[in-house]
Design a protein around this motif. Structure first.
Motif, mmCIF file in Angstrom:
data_model
loop_
_atom_site.group_PDB
_atom_site.id
_atom_site.type_symbol
_atom_site.label_atom_id
_atom_site.label_comp_id
_atom_site.label_asym_id
_atom_site.label_seq_id
_atom_site.Cartn_x
_atom_site.Cartn_y
_atom_site.Cartn_z
ATOM 1 N N VAL A 1 -4.433 1.518 -2.035
ATOM 2 C CA VAL A 1 -4.180 0.075 -2.092
ATOM 3 C C VAL A 1 -4.447 -0.403 -3.519
ATOM 4 N N PRO A 2 -3.499 -1.125 -4.136
ATOM 5 C CA PRO A 2 -3.702 -1.548 -5.523
ATOM 6 C C PRO A 2 -4.537 -2.817 -5.646
ATOM 7 N N GLU A 3 -5.337 -2.852 -6.709
ATOM 8 C CA GLU A 3 -6.038 -4.067 -7.114
ATOM 9 C C GLU A 3 -5.665 -4.308 -8.570
ATOM 10 N N VAL A 4 -5.159 -5.499 -8.855
ATOM 11 C CA VAL A 4 -4.585 -5.798 -10.167
ATOM 12 C C VAL A 4 -5.523 -6.695 -10.956
ATOM 13 N N PHE A 5 -5.772 -6.319 -12.221
ATOM 14 C CA PHE A 5 -6.647 -7.086 -13.111
ATOM 15 C C PHE A 5 -5.877 -7.449 -14.372
ATOM 16 N N GLU A 6 -6.177 -8.633 -14.898
ATOM 17 C CA GLU A 6 -5.669 -9.025 -16.212
ATOM 18 C C GLU A 6 -6.824 -8.979 -17.200
ATOM 19 N N HIS B 1 -7.248 1.939 -4.832
ATOM 20 C CA HIS B 1 -8.405 2.340 -4.025
ATOM 21 C C HIS B 1 -7.941 3.345 -2.966
ATOM 22 N N CYS B 2 -8.511 4.530 -3.009
ATOM 23 C CA CYS B 2 -8.165 5.587 -2.054
ATOM 24 C C CYS B 2 -9.061 5.445 -0.823
ATOM 25 N N ALA C 1 0.857 -1.185 0.000
ATOM 26 C CA ALA C 1 0.000 0.000 0.000
ATOM 27 C C ALA C 1 0.887 1.227 0.000
ATOM 28 N N VAL C 2 0.270 2.371 -0.302
ATOM 29 C CA VAL C 2 0.926 3.675 -0.207
ATOM 30 C C VAL C 2 0.141 4.502 0.796
#
Length: 262
Positions: free
Chosen positions: A107-112, A126-127, A96-97
């Motif tokens: 917080v990142p959510e990764v999609f392919e 997501h902020c 997270a940042v």
């Protein structure tokens, strides 16, 4: 740990942008890297996801003056400060940042996406609100460097004693390949970071790579359950040290800035 975490790229280049050391276009290009696109969802005042350029500008307007990295693992909330909802999302993503100057985190959510053979990666950050408190278990750069030197010795001794792949030619080849990629133009950190932070991050990545290889490439002489358990037990604190040092390196610009205003 063959590549840097997305949160590291976002924090490093976001800090460079906030300090006026790079242009928005250069920062976004470095943050996105080989991914197709990054968007930010949940920014105050924005009903839909927005691009990184707009998001970083909006965070600055909201009062964010710096960005820190968190790399939590089960039982180790490294770099987090709460609240529980944010910590849970960060733990699920394992990164997270966290904003400094205003209580927002990403917080990142990764999609392919895309057809087989032409798959690309999209990232939604997501902020969420965070608690304004010191981040958990983050060492200073000096502490991290000393701990890493010892951790590298320990990792080498453990892997050699148990004769796992991470202590021999496989590890050497992987590290050489990693260095070759770096020499082809990847900057270890963004402009504005001290040389010591670069040194600490590079060493942390090497230590983390050794630990990762030990788990990913066979069991070598560690054929019994007890020996495999001993290997895991010995390498767990080494991996933790590498993650702590990564966070210390990425966060060093913000920490130094804080010291300067005290």
């Amino acid at each position: 740990m063959l590549s840097e975490p997305r949160s590291g790229r976002l924090a490093a280049w976001g800090n460079a942008l906030l300090a006026g050391l790079v242009s928005p276009d250069d920062a976004v290009l470095a943050i996105v890297g080989e991914d197709a696109v990054h968007r930010v969802e949940g920014l105050p005042g924005e009903p839909a996801p927005v691009g990184l350029t707009l998001a970083l500008g909006r965070l600055r307007a909201l009062g964010v003056t710096g960005l820190r990295v968190a790399l939590p693992a089960p039982g180790h909330p490294l770099g987090l400060s709460g609240p529980p909802e944010f910590n849970a999302r960060a733990l699920e993503a394992q990164e997270a940042v966290v904003g400094h100057g205003a209580a927002f985190g990403l917080v990142p959510e990764v999609f392919e996406a895309g057809p087989a053979g032409d798959v690309h990666v999209e990232v939604v950050w997501h902020c969420l609100p965070v608690r304004e408190a010191p981040p958990a278990d983050v060492p200073s750069l000096g502490e991290a460097e000393r701990e890493l030197a010892e951790a590298l010795r320990e990792a080498t001794e453990v892997l050699s004693r148990l004769d796992v792949a991470g202590s021999g030619p496989v590890a050497d080849a992987a590290i050489d390949a990693y260095r070759a990629r770096a020499e082809r133009g990847r900057e270890v950190l963004a402009p504005g970071y001290p040389s010591r932070a670069v040194r600490v991050l590079e060493l942390a990545q090497r230590v983390g790579l050794l630990v990762s290889l030990a788990y990913d490439h066979g069991d070598g002489a560690a054929v019994s359950a007890s020996e495999m358990a001993a290997r895991s037990e010995a390498l767990r604190p080494v991996g933790r040290t590498a993650r702590r040092a990564q966070v210390a390196a990425y966060n060093s610009v913000v920490e130094e800035r804080e010291k300067g205003v005290r």
